[in-house]
Design an enzyme around this catalytic site. Structure first.
Site, PDB file in Angstrom:
ATOM      1  N   ASP A 223       0.827  -1.198   0.000  1.00  0.00           N
ATOM      2  CA  ASP A 223       0.000   0.000   0.000  1.00  0.00           C
ATOM      3  C   ASP A 223       0.870   1.260   0.000  1.00  0.00           C
ATOM      4  OD1 ASP A 223      -2.836   0.926   0.453  1.00  0.00           O
ATOM      5  OD2 ASP A 223      -1.929   1.866   2.205  1.00  0.00           O
ATOM      6  N   GLU A 284       1.717  -0.478  -5.028  1.00  0.00           N
ATOM      7  CA  GLU A 284       0.683   0.514  -5.306  1.00  0.00           C
ATOM      8  C   GLU A 284       1.379   1.869  -5.283  1.00  0.00           C
ATOM      9  OE1 GLU A 284      -3.230   2.881  -3.831  1.00  0.00           O
ATOM     10  OE2 GLU A 284      -1.564   2.439  -2.507  1.00  0.00           O
TER      11      GLU A 284
HETATM   12  C1  GLC Z   1      -4.184   3.001  -0.612  1.00  0.00           C
HETATM   13  C2  GLC Z   1      -5.394   2.130  -0.500  1.00  0.00           C
HETATM   14  C3  GLC Z   1      -6.542   2.980  -0.081  1.00  0.00           C
HETATM   15  C4  GLC Z   1      -6.228   3.556   1.283  1.00  0.00           C
HETATM   16  C5  GLC Z   1      -4.924   4.319   1.265  1.00  0.00           C
HETATM   17  C6  GLC Z   1      -4.419   4.577   2.641  1.00  0.00           C
HETATM   18  O1  GLC Z   1      -4.308   3.923  -1.600  1.00  0.00           O
HETATM   19  O2  GLC Z   1      -5.610   1.459  -1.697  1.00  0.00           O
HETATM   20  O3  GLC Z   1      -7.752   2.290  -0.060  1.00  0.00           O
HETATM   21  O4  GLC Z   1      -7.253   4.419   1.690  1.00  0.00           O
HETATM   22  O5  GLC Z   1      -3.902   3.599   0.618  1.00  0.00           O
HETATM   23  O6  GLC Z   1      -3.953   3.407   3.229  1.00  0.00           O
END
Ligand code: GLC
Length: 560
Positions: A223, A284
Site C-alpha cells: 500500500d 501501489e
Molecule cells: C491506498 C489504498 C486505499 C487507502 C490508502 C491509505 O491507496 O488502496 O484504499 O485508503 O492507501 O492506506
C-alpha cells in the site's frame, strides 16, 4: 503451506528464469468486507472467501490479492492497521486465514496479502506509546512528530494536505494536558505515518513480512509504496489541483516517490528471496509516468507495480496504443512484466468510468449531482470491450471483484450510508470510494443477493443488482461472467500472458489492433463499424455478425 508443497512441479518451475508465476498471472482482488459474509453481520469475512473459492477457480484466476484483513479499527476500511500480525475479528481468525490459504493452494490459486507500511492505525500500540511519551522520545521517533509553527506552536509544521482532504497534521494533547506537538498523517488523522528513517520501523516490517511469508502467503500488495520516505526538512508543497490526490503530479512531490524508498524494497526483496516459491511484491505507486513507475520493479526491488497510467487512460484508441506501447517498453526494459488494471477499490468502477463525460480525479468518486453522469448501457459495453483488450495483453492482469459481473459504480448511496473518510474530511465535497465497494451479488433471490445469510450489508445494494447476480449470469453465454470465463480460459490456452505484442495498422484511427501469438485482437473504440478480416472468432465482447465489428466492441480472432 506454500503452493510448491501442494503442486507437484511448482518448485521445479520456480528455478526457470523468467517463468515466475507473477509474470503472467491473472490476479483477482478481493475486498474482504464486500465479497462474502459467512458470519451474517453484514461485513464480508475470510470464511466467506473460503466458501466461494470454487467460484473463483471456475472463473480461471491464478491468484487472489486480499485487501486488508489484519486487526484494525476500520476507520479506513482496514487500511488503518492496529496489529499487523493478527486477523481482525470482523474477518475471522488466524485459523480462518490458514484455512483460506490451504483451500486456495490446494486449487492452485496463490494468495497475496495487502501490507500497509506507510502508516498504522492511531490505535496501534506504538502510537499509543508515542502519545504517552515525551517529545524527542524513542516512542515518538517511530512516527513523524514535529513542533508546530507560530508563537505557541499553534500552526502545523508545514502546509501538506491529507490525500483525503484537510490538513495532513494533527496536534496532540501532551500527557500533562497542554497542547503539544503535531504528527503527520498523509491520510486520515487515524492513520499516523511511520518514520521510515528509523531502523526500528525497518526491522519491525521485516518481522511482519516473515510472519506472513511463514504462514504461506505468495506475496504482498504494498500500500502507498511511493509514500514511505519524506523529503528532508519536510518542505511545503501545494499539489496540482487537477491531479489525483494520490500523486501523479508532474513536479517533484516531497512525500511521493522519494529516492530513499527504493532502499526499503531492495531490503524486502532479500527477505522474500529467503523463501521458496517465487514470492512477489506488487507496488501501489501512483506516479506520473510508466518510466518512473518502472523504477519500483528493477531487478532487485519489487516484482510488479500497478499500471495506473493504463487505468487512467480514457477510452481513446491513440492514447491506449501509446500507454500500452510505453508499458511494454518500460517494464521489460528493467526485466519486469507490465501489469494491467482497470478497476480497484479506490477508483470509479470501469463499467461507469469509461462512460463519464466530465473530469473525475481519482479518489473523488461520483454521486447523484456529479457532472458528466455515465450512461449505464454504454458504460458496460465499453467495460466489456476494454476488459477484452486488457486480458489479451502480455504480462499480468488484475481484476477487481464484481467487474466479472459487469457491476457499475453505485452512484446514489445515501449520505448517511457513506463511510469513506474522504466523504467526511471534505464535508461531502468529494463522494469518495464507497460506490465501488458495495457488497457483490451472488444469488438474485437470496437475502442481500447471497452476500450475507441475514440480508445485512454494510453498504446498501441497489435493486438493479438482482439481474447482475452471479447465479443469473453463470448459465447465460452472453453474460459478462461468461465473457470473463472465456477470456481467462483462452488467455491461458494461447499463452497470451507470456506473449509478445505486435501492432497491426490499417483498421483506422479509432481502432486498436494487435497480434499476440496466434491471437489477433481488434477493438473498435470509435463509432464507425469496422470490417473484420475473415478469420475464426475466438471471443467477442458483443455479438458480431456479417464480419462487421460494431462500436465499442473487441474481438479475438485466430491469427492468419
Ligand atoms: C491506498 C489504498 C486505499 C487507502 C490508502 C491509505 O491507496 O488502496 O484504499 O485508503 O492507501 O492506506
Amino acid at each position: 503451506m506454500t503452493l510448491s508443497d501442494t503442486l507437484p512441479g511448482a518448485a521445479a518451475a520456480d528455478s526457470r528464469p523468467g517463468s515466475e508465476w507473477w509474470r503472467t498471472a491473472v490476479i483477482y482482488q478481493i475486498y474482504p468486507r464486500s465479497f462474502a459474509d459467512a458470519s451474517g453481520d453484514g461485513v464480508g469475512d475470510l470464511p466467506g472467501v473460503t466458501s466461494r473459492i470454487d467460484d473463483l477457480q471456475a472463473l480461471g484466476i491464478d491468484a487472489i490479492w486480499l485487501s486488508p484483513f489484519q486487526r484494525s479499527p476500520q476507520k479506513d476500511a482496514g487500511y488503518d492497521v492496529s496489529d499487523y500480525c493478527d486477523v481482525d475479528p470482523l474477518f475471522g481468525t488466524l485459523a480462518d486465514f490458514d484455512d483460506l490459504i490451504e483451500a486456495a493452494h490446494s486449487r492452485g490459486i496463490r494468495i497475496i496479502a495487502d501490507l500497509v507500511p506507510n502508516h498504522s492505525s492511531d490505535q496501534h500500540v506504538w502510537f499509543q506509546e508515542a502519545l504517552a511519551a515525551a517529545p524527542g522520545s524513542p516512542e515518538r521517533g517511530r512516527y513523524i512528530f514535529r513542533d508546530g509553527k507560530g508563537e505557541n506552536g499553534e500552526l502545523p509544521p508545514n502546509n501538506w494536505e491529507s490525500v483525503f482532504g484537510g490538513p495532513a497534521w494533527t496536534r496532540v494533547t501532551e500527557p500533562d494536558g497542554t497542547a503539544g506537538q503535531w504528527y503527520l498523517h498523509l491520510f486520515d488523522s487515524s492513520q499516523p505515518d511511520f518514520d521510515w528513517s528509523n531502523p526500528v520501523v525497518q526491522e519491525e516490517f521485516r518481522r511482519i513480512l516473515r510472519f506472513w511469508l511463514d504462514r504461506g502467503v505468495d506475496g504482498f500488495r504494498v500500500d502507498v509504496a511511493h509514500g514511505l520516505v519524506k523529503a528532508p526538512g519536510l518542505p511545503d508543497y501545494t499539489p496540482d489541483p487537477h491531479g489525483g490526490s494520490m500523486g501523479g503530479d508532474a513536479a517533484e512531490v516531497p512525500y511521493w516517490g522519494q529516492e530513499g524508498v527504493h532502499d526499503i524494497y531492495r531490503d524486502w526483496h532479500k527477505v522474500l528471496a529467503e523463501y521458496d516459491g517465487d514470492r512477489a511484491l506488487c507496488a501501489e505507486a501512483w506516479l506520473p509516468t510508466v518510466d518512473i513507475t518502472a523504477k519500483w520493479v528493477r531487478p532487485d526491488e519489487m516484482h510488479q507495480a500497478f499500471n495506473f497510467a493504463y487505468l487512467e487512460t480514457p477510452w481513446d484508441a491513440a492514447e491506449l496504443r501509446t500507454v500500452i506501447s510505453e508499458s511494454l517498453r518500460a517494464y521489460p526494459a528493467v526485466g519486469a512484466p507490465s501489469t494491467w488494471v482497470l478497476s480497484n477499490h479506490d477508483v470509479v468502477r470501469h463499467a461507469s468510468r469509461l462512460a463519464l463525460t466530465a473530469e473525475n480525479p481519482q479518489g473523488h468518486g461520483i454521486g447523484p449531482d456529479s457532472p458528466g453522469q455515465p450512461e449505464p448501457v454504454l458504460g458496460l459495453r465499453r467495460a466489456r470491450a476494454a476488459s477484452t483488450v486488457m486480458l489479451a495483453l502480455p504480462g499480468s492482469a488484475y481484476i477487481f471483484q464484481g467487474e466479472e459481473l459487469g457491476l457499475p459504480e453505485v452512484i446514489d448511496l445515501p449520505g448517511d450510508a457513506r463511510q469513506d473518510p474522504t466523504w467526511f474530511r471534505t464535508e461531502g465535497e468529494r463522494y469518495g470510494r464507497d460506490g465501488c465497494r458495495v457488497p457483490i451479488p451472488w444469488d438474485a433471490a437470496a437475502p442481500a443477493y447471497g452476500f450475507s445469510p441475514t440480508g445485512q450489508s454494510w453498504l446498501p445494494q441497489p435493486a438493479e443488482w438482482a439481474t447482475l447476480a452471479r447465479d443469473q449470469q453463470v448459465g447465460d453465454p452472453d453474460s459478462t461472467l461468461s465473457l470473463y470465463r472465456t477470456l481467462l480460459a483462452e488467455r491461458r490456452a494461447h499463452g497470451l500472458g507470456a506473449g509478445t505484442l505486435e501492432w497491426l495498422d490499417g483498421y483506422g484511427d479509432d481502432v486498436l489492433a494487435f497480434r499476440n501469438g496466434d491471437v489477433t485482437v481488434i477493438s473498435n473504440i470509435g463509432e464507425t463499424p469496422v470490417e473484420l478480416p475473415t478469420a475464426e472468432l475466438i471471443v467477442a465482447s458483443e455479438p458480431v455478425s456479417d464480419g462487421i465489428l460494431p462500436a465499442d466492441t473487441t474481438v479475438w480472432l485466430r491469427s492468419i
